[in-house]
Design a protein around this motif. Structure first.
Motif, PDB file in Angstrom:
ATOM      1  N   ALA A 131       0.832  -1.213   0.000  1.00  0.00           N
ATOM      2  CA  ALA A 131       0.000   0.000   0.000  1.00  0.00           C
ATOM      3  C   ALA A 131       0.862   1.258   0.000  1.00  0.00           C
ATOM      4  CB  ALA A 131      -0.926   0.014   1.217  1.00  0.00           C
ATOM      5  N   ASN A 132       2.134   1.135   0.353  1.00  0.00           N
ATOM      6  CA  ASN A 132       3.040   2.289   0.437  1.00  0.00           C
ATOM      7  C   ASN A 132       3.246   2.932  -0.936  1.00  0.00           C
ATOM      8  OD1 ASN A 132       4.899   3.999   1.866  1.00  0.00           O
ATOM      9  ND2 ASN A 132       6.543   2.874   0.848  1.00  0.00           N
ATOM     10  N   GLY A 133       3.066   4.238  -0.997  1.00  0.00           N
ATOM     11  CA  GLY A 133       3.334   4.988  -2.225  1.00  0.00           C
ATOM     12  C   GLY A 133       2.239   4.936  -3.264  1.00  0.00           C
ATOM     13  N   VAL A 134       1.145   4.254  -3.012  1.00  0.00           N
ATOM     14  CA  VAL A 134       0.040   4.137  -3.970  1.00  0.00           C
ATOM     15  C   VAL A 134      -0.967   5.250  -3.686  1.00  0.00           C
ATOM     16  CG1 VAL A 134      -1.844   2.673  -4.785  1.00  0.00           C
ATOM     17  CG2 VAL A 134       0.345   1.644  -4.128  1.00  0.00           C
ATOM     18  N   GLN A 159      -1.583  13.566   2.652  1.00  0.00           N
ATOM     19  CA  GLN A 159      -1.064  12.197   2.650  1.00  0.00           C
ATOM     20  C   GLN A 159      -1.718  11.395   3.767  1.00  0.00           C
ATOM     21  OE1 GLN A 159       3.163  12.428   3.274  1.00  0.00           O
ATOM     22  NE2 GLN A 159       3.593  12.348   1.085  1.00  0.00           N
ATOM     23  N   PHE A 160      -1.790  10.114   3.529  1.00  0.00           N
ATOM     24  CA  PHE A 160      -2.122   9.172   4.594  1.00  0.00           C
ATOM     25  C   PHE A 160      -0.776   8.595   5.036  1.00  0.00           C
ATOM     26  CE2 PHE A 160      -5.943   8.929   1.811  1.00  0.00           C
ATOM     27  CZ  PHE A 160      -6.872   9.423   2.715  1.00  0.00           C
ATOM     28  N   GLY A 175       5.283   4.557   6.312  1.00  0.00           N
ATOM     29  CA  GLY A 175       4.663   4.426   5.000  1.00  0.00           C
ATOM     30  C   GLY A 175       3.743   5.608   4.724  1.00  0.00           C
ATOM     31  N   TYR A 176       3.469   5.846   3.469  1.00  0.00           N
ATOM     32  CA  TYR A 176       2.571   6.945   3.105  1.00  0.00           C
ATOM     33  C   TYR A 176       1.917   6.656   1.757  1.00  0.00           C
ATOM     34  CZ  TYR A 176       5.753   8.476  -0.494  1.00  0.00           C
ATOM     35  OH  TYR A 176       6.516   8.528  -1.635  1.00  0.00           O
TER      36      TYR A 176
END
Length: 183
Positions: A131-134, A159-160, A175-176
């Motif tokens: 999920a990171n960077g998507v 960002q999340f 992560g983001y």
């Protein structure tokens, strides 16, 4: 005068007749009784106990100093060494009680045979999942971390973000995703 773990049965007297050996927590005692007008001698052997070291589940070693032989009311030491990628779980198990400093476990005063049982935990370094960077319009709920434990997902600066928390001295990872919410 020789420290022993069990009551001596031989070589009790150089001269005279040995009495029955008496057992106390700290020593074994007996008398060497002289014959005719000879005098009696009181004799003693300090008592020792066994500190047994073992490992629960592998992944390292635990070795008692001096073969684990400890005099009454003295402390024993056990060297506990994890394999690469593992750390020592605390508290250390067993019946001796004691304190771990570095890789050295020092037992409490020993007054009976006792055990030290080491267990080792894997070092887990946090790593972000797929999920990171998507880019996403909603906070991700799955695939946050490949390893480690995910924190709560927060929203900040479009960002999340979340953290993949490592364990047992392992590092954390952040992560983001881009918050691409529709207007």
């Amino acid at each position: 005068g020789v420290a022993v773990g069990t009551a001596p049965t031989a070589n009790l007297c150089a001269a005279g007749t040995a009495s029955v050996v008496t057992t106390a927590a700290s020593q074994y005692t007996w008398s060497c009784n002289g014959a005719n007008t000879g005098s009696n001698a009181s004799c003693a052997a300090p008592r020792t106990y066994q500190v047994s070291a073992s490992v629960n589940g592998g992944n390292g070693t635990a070795t008692a100093a001096a073969g684990g032989v400890v005099a009454y009311n003295a402390s024993g030491t056990v060297t506990i060494t994890p394999n690469a990628g593992f750390v020592i779980q605390t508290p250390v198990g067993g019946t001796c009680g004691g304190t771990l400093v570095g890789n050295t476990y020092t037992t409490n005063a020993v007054t009976a045979d006792c055990t030290v049982i080491a267990t080792f935990l894997p070092i887990v370094t946090g790593a972000c999942g797929t999920a990171n960077g998507v880019a996403t319009g909603a906070a991700p709920t799955a695939n946050l971390c490949a390893t480690g434990t995910a924190s709560s997902v927060t929203t900040a600066a479009n960002q999340f973000t979340w953290t993949c928390n490592g364990a047992n001295t392992g590092a954390n990872a952040t992560g983001y995703t881009d918050n691409t919410a529709s207007p």
